[in-house]
Design a protein around this motif. Structure first.
Motif, PDB file in Angstrom:
ATOM      1  N   LEU A   1     -13.408  12.273  -1.453  1.00  3.44           N
ATOM      2  CA  LEU A   1     -12.235  11.330  -1.309  1.00  3.44           C
ATOM      3  C   LEU A   1     -11.711  11.039  -2.667  1.00  3.44           C
ATOM      4  O   LEU A   1     -10.402  11.478  -2.804  1.00  3.44           O
TER       5      LEU A   1
ATOM      6  N   VAL B   1       0.656  -1.257   0.003  1.00  7.49           N
ATOM      7  CA  VAL B   1       0.075  -0.045  -0.086  1.00  7.49           C
ATOM      8  C   VAL B   1       0.778   1.169   0.038  1.00  7.49           C
ATOM      9  O   VAL B   1       1.597   1.415   0.805  1.00  7.49           O
ATOM     10  N   ASP B   2       0.645   2.030  -1.003  1.00  8.08           N
ATOM     11  CA  ASP B   2       1.378   3.275  -0.978  1.00  8.08           C
ATOM     12  C   ASP B   2       0.900   4.566   0.034  1.00  8.08           C
ATOM     13  O   ASP B   2      -0.408   4.828  -0.250  1.00  8.08           O
TER      14      ASP B   2
ATOM     15  N   THR C   1       1.387   7.451   0.002  1.00  7.34           N
ATOM     16  CA  THR C   1       1.128   8.872  -0.489  1.00  7.34           C
ATOM     17  C   THR C   1      -0.435   8.821  -0.872  1.00  7.34           C
ATOM     18  O   THR C   1      -1.193  10.024  -1.100  1.00  7.34           O
ATOM     19  N   MET C   2      -0.870   7.507  -1.566  1.00  9.81           N
ATOM     20  CA  MET C   2      -2.200   7.679  -1.923  1.00  9.81           C
ATOM     21  C   MET C   2      -3.265   7.599  -0.720  1.00  9.81           C
ATOM     22  O   MET C   2      -4.362   8.193  -0.878  1.00  9.81           O
TER      23      MET C   2
ATOM     24  N   TYR D   1      -3.422   4.544 -11.091  1.00  9.64           N
ATOM     25  CA  TYR D   1      -3.960   5.355  -9.905  1.00  9.64           C
ATOM     26  C   TYR D   1      -5.560   5.383  -9.572  1.00  9.64           C
ATOM     27  O   TYR D   1      -6.140   5.389  -8.344  1.00  9.64           O
TER      28      TYR D   1
ATOM     29  N   ALA E   1      -9.651   1.425  -3.078  1.00 16.62           N
ATOM     30  CA  ALA E   1      -9.472   1.627  -1.793  1.00 16.62           C
ATOM     31  C   ALA E   1     -10.794   1.980  -1.079  1.00 16.62           C
ATOM     32  O   ALA E   1     -11.271   1.573   0.031  1.00 16.62           O
TER      33      ALA E   1
ATOM     34  N   VAL F   1     -11.989   4.675   4.164  1.00 16.97           N
ATOM     35  CA  VAL F   1     -10.684   4.326   3.179  1.00 16.97           C
ATOM     36  C   VAL F   1     -10.104   2.841   3.976  1.00 16.97           C
ATOM     37  O   VAL F   1      -9.411   2.025   3.184  1.00 16.97           O
TER      38      VAL F   1
ATOM     39  N   PHE G   1      -5.643  16.939  -4.895  1.00 14.13           N
ATOM     40  CA  PHE G   1      -4.619  17.169  -3.912  1.00 14.13           C
ATOM     41  C   PHE G   1      -3.283  16.865  -4.704  1.00 14.13           C
ATOM     42  O   PHE G   1      -2.109  17.372  -4.626  1.00 14.13           O
TER      43      PHE G   1
ATOM     44  N   VAL H   1      -2.756   9.396   2.037  1.00 14.35           N
ATOM     45  CA  VAL H   1      -2.496  10.845   2.431  1.00 14.35           C
ATOM     46  C   VAL H   1      -3.419  11.455   1.362  1.00 14.35           C
ATOM     47  O   VAL H   1      -4.180  12.646   1.547  1.00 14.35           O
ATOM     48  N   ASP H   2      -3.295  11.221   0.029  1.00 18.87           N
ATOM     49  CA  ASP H   2      -4.054  11.855  -1.123  1.00 18.87           C
ATOM     50  C   ASP H   2      -5.550  11.785  -0.816  1.00 18.87           C
ATOM     51  O   ASP H   2      -6.326  12.792  -0.853  1.00 18.87           O
ATOM     52  N   LEU H   3      -5.975  10.711  -0.450  1.00 22.59           N
ATOM     53  CA  LEU H   3      -7.443  10.120  -0.268  1.00 22.59           C
ATOM     54  C   LEU H   3      -7.985  11.292   1.112  1.00 22.59           C
ATOM     55  O   LEU H   3      -9.111  11.939   0.894  1.00 22.59           O
ATOM     56  N   LEU H   4      -7.358  10.944   2.279  1.00 21.46           N
ATOM     57  CA  LEU H   4      -7.567  11.369   3.440  1.00 21.46           C
ATOM     58  C   LEU H   4      -7.486  13.311   3.556  1.00 21.46           C
ATOM     59  O   LEU H   4      -8.479  13.783   3.577  1.00 21.46           O
ATOM     60  N   ALA H   5      -6.473  13.650   3.046  1.00 22.16           N
ATOM     61  CA  ALA H   5      -6.054  15.028   3.206  1.00 22.16           C
ATOM     62  C   ALA H   5      -6.928  15.816   2.030  1.00 22.16           C
ATOM     63  O   ALA H   5      -7.395  16.831   2.286  1.00 22.16           O
ATOM     64  N   GLY H   6      -6.776  15.197   0.872  1.00 27.10           N
ATOM     65  CA  GLY H   6      -7.650  15.512  -0.151  1.00 27.10           C
ATOM     66  C   GLY H   6      -9.075  15.779   0.075  1.00 27.10           C
ATOM     67  O   GLY H   6      -9.570  16.835  -0.361  1.00 27.10           O
TER      68      GLY H   6
ATOM     69  N   ARG I   1       0.041  18.483  -4.309  1.00 29.26           N
ATOM     70  CA  ARG I   1       1.462  18.073  -3.830  1.00 29.26           C
ATOM     71  C   ARG I   1       2.317  18.294  -5.274  1.00 29.26           C
ATOM     72  O   ARG I   1       3.509  17.748  -5.417  1.00 29.26           O
TER      73      ARG I   1
ATOM     74  N   GLY J   1     -11.042  14.647  -4.262  1.00 30.46           N
ATOM     75  CA  GLY J   1      -9.854  15.140  -3.409  1.00 30.46           C
ATOM     76  C   GLY J   1      -8.517  14.644  -3.630  1.00 30.46           C
ATOM     77  O   GLY J   1      -7.725  15.433  -3.842  1.00 30.46           O
ATOM     78  N   ALA J   2      -8.540  13.491  -3.708  1.00 28.26           N
ATOM     79  CA  ALA J   2      -7.042  12.623  -3.947  1.00 28.26           C
ATOM     80  C   ALA J   2      -6.535  13.274  -5.183  1.00 28.26           C
ATOM     81  O   ALA J   2      -5.392  13.481  -5.342  1.00 28.26           O
TER      82      ALA J   2
END
Lengths: 192, 192
Positions: B156, A148-149, A151-152, B176, B183, A184, B163, A154-159, B168, B159-160
């Motif tokens: 989600l 599991v990456d 960065t993906m 992706y 996910a 997630v 973001f 973080v992209d999902l949650l922060a995004g 980023r 946003g991903a």
């Protein structure tokens, strides 16, 4: 043309200059921020400011760099779910408690501009390094597959938070942080 | 002070004005966009443009509104996974093929400004309405629980992408889109 960089991180009045920069950003937004305005507000000579930061983007990047507003605390709560909720909650606070939201919007407003977009990229990389232990611990615990990456995730949650609060400008319902983390981690699809 | 609004949606030269607005936005970014520049580039009189759009934000919002760049096609692929991949792929294309990316960054740059942030909010609401059938169909098929909030799913996934690409500024690995959709649908946590 360039002066040699002095020791230390800025002029003696750096704190006053940073503070004036944040004040004016909150008051007037990115387009209203000028080095002249910062000079007047901080009572520091304009040429002193220009000697250290050749542009408003350079000054803004330095201000954000040293600001506590963008700091992140990564605690070990004992579970991936708990660790992620802790980080996401900090993103929510950063974007909803001023001056964080205004600063984030100012940074987004500068994505077209090399100086500021470089700063935003560096900021994200620094945070990714801070968040890395969360994912290492989760993989050690067997909560997350090795491939599991992070960065993906973080992209999902922060995004989701950035998109909802800044782009869609929608309110955050109660329990939203937990809901996106659970989505997630365990997925939304019904097993039928 | 205000002229009565004419019939129709803009002056006779609207197409040329919109096209010049997009050109200049791609060339110079949001801060470099001016009504004077659009007038010169489109060869339409400045006062004509001001008569229809009192500010550059109003002109930009109208340009985005009528632009095909931001259009969304929602196809029924027969599964929630397929429908979501279709929508997310369009977000990726919108943000990676110019002028979409430049326009999105310009819109983000205007989030501090009432005119433009209002437009972005309306744009998101319009898209949410277009995407609603995806979630209704999924709930009818039993793929999604009745109480899942579609706005969270869009936060989600969209946003991903926003973001990763804009904030980023990271590249998009192959697969992706599928990875983030999977996910959110099936979850990342290992069942141990």
């Amino acid at each position: 043309m360039f002066r040699a960089k002095r020791r230390g991180k800025g002029p003696r009045d750096a704190a006053a200059i940073y503070s004036a920069t944040v004040d004016l950003l909150v008051l007037n937004g990115y387009e209203g921020l000028t080095i002249e305005g910062v000079a007047a507000h901080s009572k520091v000579n304009k040429t002193t400011i220009y000697r250290w930061w050749p542009s408003k983007d350079a000054l803004l990047a330095a201000t954000l760099e040293q600001s506590h507003i963008l700091e992140l605390t990564v605690a070990d709560t004992g579970s991936l779910r708990g660790d992620l909720i802790g980080v996401v909650d900090q993103v929510v606070r950063m974007l909803t408690i001023e001056p964080g939201g205004r600063i984030a919007r100012a940074a987004l407003g500068g994505l077209d501009r090399p100086g500021l977009s470089f700063f935003v990229r560096m900021f994200c990389e620094k945070r990714a390094k801070q968040e890395a232990p969360i994912f290492e611990r989760a993989k050690q615990r067997g909560e997350l597959a090795e491939d599991v990456d992070p960065t993906m995730v973080v992209d999902l949650l922060a995004g989701a938070i950035w998109f909802r609060l800044l782009v869609r400008q929608a309110p955050m319902p109660d329990g939203y942080t937990e809901a996106i983390v659970d989505a997630v981690l365990t997925g939304l699809r019904q097993s039928s």
